[in-house]
Enzyme design. Structure first.
Site, short mmCIF file in Angstrom:
data_model
loop_
_atom_site.label_atom_id
_atom_site.label_comp_id
_atom_site.label_asym_id
_atom_site.label_seq_id
_atom_site.Cartn_x
_atom_site.Cartn_y
_atom_site.Cartn_z
N HIS A 7 5.32 79.00 13.98
CA HIS A 7 5.60 78.85 12.55
C HIS A 7 7.07 79.11 12.24
CE1 HIS A 7 5.27 80.50 8.29
NE2 HIS A 7 4.86 79.25 8.19
N ASP A 36 10.23 73.42 8.07
CA ASP A 36 10.30 73.01 6.67
C ASP A 36 11.55 72.16 6.46
OD1 ASP A 36 8.16 75.02 5.64
OD2 ASP A 36 9.58 76.26 6.75
N ASP A 229 3.79 83.40 13.67
CA ASP A 229 5.19 83.77 13.89
C ASP A 229 5.38 84.34 15.30
OD1 ASP A 229 5.61 83.13 11.19
OD2 ASP A 229 5.24 85.20 10.54
O1 G3P Z 1 2.68 74.91 6.98
C1 G3P Z 1 2.09 76.16 6.95
C2 G3P Z 1 2.93 77.17 6.20
O2 G3P Z 1 4.23 77.09 6.70
C3 G3P Z 1 2.94 76.95 4.71
O3 G3P Z 1 3.53 77.99 4.02
O4 G3P Z 1 5.32 79.13 2.81
O5 G3P Z 1 5.16 79.41 5.26
O6 G3P Z 1 5.92 77.27 4.30
P1 G3P Z 1 5.04 78.45 4.11
CA CA Z 2 6.17 75.92 6.16
#
Ligand code: G3P
Ligand code: CA
Length: 245
Positions: A7, A36, A229
């Site tokens: 993640h 992201d 993580d």
């Molecule tokens: O894609 C799973 C997770 O990353 C979504 O939440 O806030 O960590 O981007 P966030």
């Molecule tokens: Ca994410």
């Protein structure tokens, strides 16, 4: 077998969404990497979670207010640890270049707050095409209009809905918008839903699981994927659970 997604890269041990965190995930041999993406002021794709720079970098203010060149001047490693001073906010292209030659699945989360067409989806697909990484990619977003845009541009891409509030039969909603998978929030995810969704052909991937007991429990439930993580720890726990099975 459950697939383990690092993640924001291996973000428990390295600064999130940096090349260092992705390199570590690759070194470990994870099944997948989650990251992201956002658009810069000059319409380039960069890899960063927050809409602002302050939490993870030496910069401040909104990501969208800076060009790539300006963003590259900020340090994205030191806030995690001085050991990582000099890490920068990666461009999406830099990560795609790093993944060349691996078979690592890539979950791209589109961070987008607005409904209108900003061009982020088209640009992402163009760069995935350029690096021949469409097949390995899963696109997700809390912005389901953005997912609809992705699916309109490329029907073959696997799209997954991200959501936090529990839904009854979420695969029906996913079917309605054309998504193929469910990315679900740990506190709102139960084993019955996972079994039913997966029997209906919708892989479930749960975010973000870091505690040993939660990891073991979801591995036992044979969930399709988990985001963590701490991918190294998760990989070791998965081996243990598989040996017991
Ligand atoms: O894609 C799973 C997770 O990353 C979504 O939440 O806030 O960590 O981007 P966030
Ligand atoms: Ca994410």
């Amino acid at each position: 077998m459950t697939k383990i997604f690092a993640h924001r890269g291996s973000s428990g041990t390295h600064p999130e969404n940096t090349i260092a965190a992705f390199q570590e995930a690759i070194r470990l041999g994870v099944d997948g990497i989650e990251l992201d993406i956002q658009l810069t002021k000059d319409h380039e794709l960069v890899v960063i979670h927050d809409y602002t720079l302050d939490r993870t970098t030496s910069g401040s203010g909104k990501v969208e207010d800076y060009t790539v060149e300006e963003l590259k001047a900020f340090d994205a490693g030191s806030k995690f640890s001085s050991e990582f001073a000099g890490e920068t906010i990666p461009t999406f292209r830099e990560v795609l270049a790093l993944l060349q030659g691996t078979n690592i699945e890539l979950n791209i989360e589109i961070k987008k707050r607005v409904e209108e067409d900003t061009g982020i989806e088209k640009k992402m697909i163009r760069e995935l095409e350029e690096f021949h990484y469409l097949q390995e990619s899963i696109i997700s977003s809390f912005n389901h209009d953005s997912l609809k845009r992705v699916m309109a541009l490329n029907q073959n891409l696997e799209c997954a809905i991200l959501y936090t509030k529990k839904m009854e039969q979420p695969w029906q909603y996913a079917t309605h918008i054309g998504a193929k998978a469910l990315h679900t929030y740990l506190p709102e995810t139960d084993h019955e839903m996972i079994i039913e969704a997966q029997q209906n052909g919708f892989p479930v991937r749960v975010f973000t699981i870091n505690k040993d007991e939660d990891l073991e429990s979801f591995f036992q439930a044979k969930v399709a994927g988990i985001f963590t993580d701490f991918p190294e720890k998760a990989m070791n726990l998965l081996k243990k659970v598989e040996n017991i099975d």
